[in-house]
Design a protein around this motif. Sequence first.
Motif, PDB file in Angstrom:
ATOM      1  N   VAL A  33      52.029  70.354  79.157  1.00 48.93           N
ATOM      2  CA  VAL A  33      50.830  71.076  79.574  1.00 48.93           C
ATOM      3  C   VAL A  33      49.634  70.358  78.972  1.00 48.93           C
ATOM      4  O   VAL A  33      49.652  69.966  77.799  1.00 48.93           O
ATOM      5  CB  VAL A  33      50.856  72.546  79.116  1.00 48.93           C
ATOM      6  N   ALA A  34      48.593  70.180  79.776  1.00 55.07           N
ATOM      7  CA  ALA A  34      47.399  69.471  79.312  1.00 55.07           C
ATOM      8  C   ALA A  34      46.156  70.180  79.816  1.00 55.07           C
ATOM      9  O   ALA A  34      46.191  70.946  80.778  1.00 55.07           O
ATOM     10  CB  ALA A  34      47.422  68.021  79.771  1.00 55.07           C
ATOM     11  N   MET A  35      45.041  69.879  79.155  1.00 56.39           N
ATOM     12  CA  MET A  35      43.747  70.443  79.531  1.00 56.39           C
ATOM     13  C   MET A  35      42.666  69.397  79.290  1.00 56.39           C
ATOM     14  O   MET A  35      42.711  68.666  78.296  1.00 56.39           O
ATOM     15  CB  MET A  35      43.438  71.699  78.721  1.00 56.39           C
ATOM     16  N   ARG A  36      41.720  69.327  80.210  1.00 59.15           N
ATOM     17  CA  ARG A  36      40.565  68.436  80.056  1.00 59.15           C
ATOM     18  C   ARG A  36      39.292  69.260  80.145  1.00 59.15           C
ATOM     19  O   ARG A  36      39.138  70.096  81.034  1.00 59.15           O
ATOM     20  CB  ARG A  36      40.552  67.342  81.115  1.00 59.15           C
ATOM     21  N   PHE A  37      38.371  68.976  79.216  1.00 60.73           N
ATOM     22  CA  PHE A  37      37.070  69.658  79.184  1.00 60.73           C
ATOM     23  C   PHE A  37      35.971  68.617  79.348  1.00 60.73           C
ATOM     24  O   PHE A  37      35.978  67.584  78.668  1.00 60.73           O
ATOM     25  CB  PHE A  37      36.884  70.406  77.864  1.00 60.73           C
ATOM     26  N   ASN A  38      35.029  68.859  80.263  1.00 62.22           N
ATOM     27  CA  ASN A  38      33.907  67.966  80.514  1.00 62.22           C
ATOM     28  C   ASN A  38      32.599  68.687  80.219  1.00 62.22           C
ATOM     29  O   ASN A  38      32.444  69.866  80.549  1.00 62.22           O
ATOM     30  CB  ASN A  38      33.898  67.493  81.975  1.00 62.22           C
TER      31      ASN A  38
ATOM     32  N   ILE B  65      33.384  59.607  75.643  1.00 62.95           N
ATOM     33  CA  ILE B  65      32.220  59.679  76.508  1.00 62.95           C
ATOM     34  C   ILE B  65      32.527  58.945  77.808  1.00 62.95           C
ATOM     35  O   ILE B  65      33.266  57.954  77.813  1.00 62.95           O
ATOM     36  CB  ILE B  65      30.985  59.073  75.799  1.00 62.95           C
ATOM     37  N   GLN B  66      31.973  59.457  78.902  1.00 63.89           N
ATOM     38  CA  GLN B  66      32.205  58.897  80.225  1.00 63.89           C
ATOM     39  C   GLN B  66      30.876  58.513  80.866  1.00 63.89           C
ATOM     40  O   GLN B  66      29.899  59.252  80.787  1.00 63.89           O
ATOM     41  CB  GLN B  66      32.935  59.906  81.114  1.00 63.89           C
ATOM     42  N   TYR B  67      30.880  57.349  81.513  1.00 63.36           N
ATOM     43  CA  TYR B  67      29.702  56.868  82.237  1.00 63.36           C
ATOM     44  C   TYR B  67      30.107  56.605  83.682  1.00 63.36           C
ATOM     45  O   TYR B  67      31.123  55.953  83.951  1.00 63.36           O
ATOM     46  CB  TYR B  67      29.177  55.589  81.589  1.00 63.36           C
TER      47      TYR B  67
ATOM     48  N   MET C 191      38.250  58.113  71.370  1.00 65.47           N
ATOM     49  CA  MET C 191      39.183  58.057  70.240  1.00 65.47           C
ATOM     50  C   MET C 191      40.456  58.790  70.647  1.00 65.47           C
ATOM     51  O   MET C 191      40.397  59.831  71.303  1.00 65.47           O
ATOM     52  CB  MET C 191      38.559  58.697  69.003  1.00 65.47           C
ATOM     53  N   GLU C 192      41.587  58.252  70.221  1.00 68.13           N
ATOM     54  CA  GLU C 192      42.859  58.804  70.685  1.00 68.13           C
ATOM     55  C   GLU C 192      43.845  58.913  69.529  1.00 68.13           C
ATOM     56  O   GLU C 192      43.874  58.068  68.628  1.00 68.13           O
ATOM     57  CB  GLU C 192      43.447  57.913  71.782  1.00 68.13           C
ATOM     58  N   ALA C 193      44.653  59.954  69.592  1.00 68.71           N
ATOM     59  CA  ALA C 193      45.720  60.161  68.609  1.00 68.71           C
ATOM     60  C   ALA C 193      46.944  60.717  69.325  1.00 68.71           C
ATOM     61  O   ALA C 193      46.814  61.619  70.169  1.00 68.71           O
ATOM     62  CB  ALA C 193      45.273  61.107  67.500  1.00 68.71           C
ATOM     63  N   GLN C 194      48.108  60.178  69.007  1.00 74.20           N
ATOM     64  CA  GLN C 194      49.365  60.663  69.559  1.00 74.20           C
ATOM     65  C   GLN C 194      50.358  60.878  68.427  1.00 74.20           C
ATOM     66  O   GLN C 194      50.350  60.137  67.433  1.00 74.20           O
ATOM     67  CB  GLN C 194      49.946  59.660  70.567  1.00 74.20           C
ATOM     68  N   HIS C 195      51.210  61.858  68.611  1.00 77.04           N
ATOM     69  CA  HIS C 195      52.211  62.165  67.586  1.00 77.04           C
ATOM     70  C   HIS C 195      53.524  62.545  68.264  1.00 77.04           C
ATOM     71  O   HIS C 195      53.548  63.367  69.187  1.00 77.04           O
ATOM     72  CB  HIS C 195      51.742  63.314  66.691  1.00 77.04           C
ATOM     73  N   PHE C 196      54.595  61.936  67.801  1.00 80.12           N
ATOM     74  CA  PHE C 196      55.947  62.250  68.257  1.00 80.12           C
ATOM     75  C   PHE C 196      56.746  62.700  67.040  1.00 80.12           C
ATOM     76  O   PHE C 196      57.002  61.906  66.122  1.00 80.12           O
ATOM     77  CB  PHE C 196      56.598  61.024  68.921  1.00 80.12           C
ATOM     78  N   GLY C 197      57.118  63.962  67.032  1.00 82.05           N
ATOM     79  CA  GLY C 197      57.815  64.521  65.884  1.00 82.05           C
ATOM     80  C   GLY C 197      59.323  64.546  66.072  1.00 82.05           C
ATOM     81  O   GLY C 197      59.822  64.947  67.127  1.00 82.05           O
ATOM     82  N   GLY C 198      60.049  64.115  65.059  1.00 79.50           N
ATOM     83  CA  GLY C 198      61.506  64.186  65.081  1.00 79.50           C
ATOM     84  C   GLY C 198      62.185  63.131  65.927  1.00 79.50           C
ATOM     85  O   GLY C 198      63.309  63.363  66.396  1.00 79.50           O
TER      86      GLY C 198
ATOM     87  N   LEU D 163      26.002  60.521  82.299  1.00 82.71           N
ATOM     88  CA  LEU D 163      26.779  60.497  81.056  1.00 82.71           C
ATOM     89  C   LEU D 163      27.349  61.885  80.782  1.00 82.71           C
ATOM     90  O   LEU D 163      26.683  62.891  81.005  1.00 82.71           O
ATOM     91  CB  LEU D 163      25.915  60.063  79.877  1.00 82.71           C
ATOM     92  N   SER D 164      28.576  61.918  80.279  1.00 80.91           N
ATOM     93  CA  SER D 164      29.196  63.202  79.952  1.00 80.91           C
ATOM     94  C   SER D 164      30.191  62.998  78.827  1.00 80.91           C
ATOM     95  O   SER D 164      30.726  61.895  78.619  1.00 80.91           O
ATOM     96  CB  SER D 164      29.909  63.801  81.174  1.00 80.91           C
ATOM     97  N   LEU D 165      30.430  64.062  78.083  1.00 80.36           N
ATOM     98  CA  LEU D 165      31.465  64.090  77.053  1.00 80.36           C
ATOM     99  C   LEU D 165      32.726  64.710  77.635  1.00 80.36           C
ATOM    100  O   LEU D 165      32.661  65.586  78.495  1.00 80.36           O
ATOM    101  CB  LEU D 165      31.006  64.888  75.839  1.00 80.36           C
ATOM    102  N   PHE D 166      33.887  64.269  77.154  1.00 80.48           N
ATOM    103  CA  PHE D 166      35.129  64.857  77.621  1.00 80.48           C
ATOM    104  C   PHE D 166      36.117  64.913  76.462  1.00 80.48           C
ATOM    105  O   PHE D 166      36.027  64.144  75.497  1.00 80.48           O
ATOM    106  CB  PHE D 166      35.728  64.060  78.794  1.00 80.48           C
TER     107      PHE D 166
END
Length: 428
Positions: free
Chosen positions: A299-304, A367-369, A381-388, A312-315
Amino acid sequence: MNASWVAILLTAFIPWMTAGQVTGQDITPEEFASLLGMQDIEGVSEESVATSSGYVGGRKDEEVPSTLVPGSADTLRTVGFENYDSVDPVTLQLADLQSQLSAQHMEIGQLRSQLHSPLHFKGRKSPRYFATYESVIVQAVQSNTSALIVETDDGYSQVMFPWKLKHSPRVEFGVMPAAGKLGYRMRYWQFDHSTSFHAGDGNGIIPVGTWGTVGYLAEDGDIVTGVDLVEEGDFRSTVRADVIDMEVQRSLSLPIEIFAGLRYARIKQGYLARTNEALLGTPDTVAAQTEFRGIGPTVAMRFNHQLPLNRLSLFADARGALLFGNQEYSVVDSANDLLQTMNAIGVQDWSDLSNSMATSAELKFGIQYVPADWLAMRVAMEAQHFGGVGGANPIAVFAGSDNGLSTDGPLDDDLSFFGLSVAVEAGF
């Protein structure tokens, strides 16, 4: 002072006191004195009293008691209020119209606010097809980054793998939905990199007179699987990640979009140590590998958020998944000629195909242009985590001079990625 002089003075004083309010006409002192009750009322005729039946000046006529009207009708008219007239109907209509216009203006403002509210956004009129290429520049962070343990005069020290930022590609394509419809997208990301170093007395990692240890299984403080008495060696760690997302997309409102679907992930990590080759001629080799393969719901969600600056917009993106699958681990030791395996797949047993569960989380903020309607560029900036998902590096740690080395299970280790991503998207 007789009544006649008093009447004369009051006649001259009252017009000055009531200027602009009460108007009057010239009357005789006798008539004024009669109004004030200073003179007998005998001279007042009954006819003049009878004709004084009401006020003038716009008020509803009412019967006036004769005792309150000592003078004639002309006398009463002299003290009527000329400014006490009825309100102009045109003025009333203008005031009512202005009130209605003010109310309509407020109602129009409320309707405009609701139209521009994200909860009332009707979305796109037609679907939009798109394709995205993304350069994901991240650093692998393992729960266990150990390469070997070095024994010195001061005790034991642990040497870590020097992971740095690495480039990895991600591609994405799909259909952004029209209003009230479902969209579809598929994402594929691959990280396939390694880091290595040489250890010996030349670079001071293993000083002369000290020894290194690569340990996977220890009993009573001694290495059973692995290699010890290492004077020099080459060490390498590898990480391979393949992640596929297949999702449907729905726009909740103008700034929020949700995604739901399936994620498949294959996380493979390896370790290789070639030690004492210069001393023995044939190196002692230790190789380990762990691999997780699983699939599960995501499940994912994107906010703009649109910025005041044009185009220009933030996401922000957030994604989570539960992965059910199989996890394997193996280590081979040429020095002791040993092979140790855990959770090896047996095709004759279906239960081996699903023996573990891992978690996955992904966060992105940037940021998006949009320089053109068909082109978009993003930096985040991105972060990913895989547990176990497990780990392949040596698990031995020094537990003190009395206890020697100890080891732990390698299957519960985590793997993370931190860095940034740069994306270019084209659509029509």
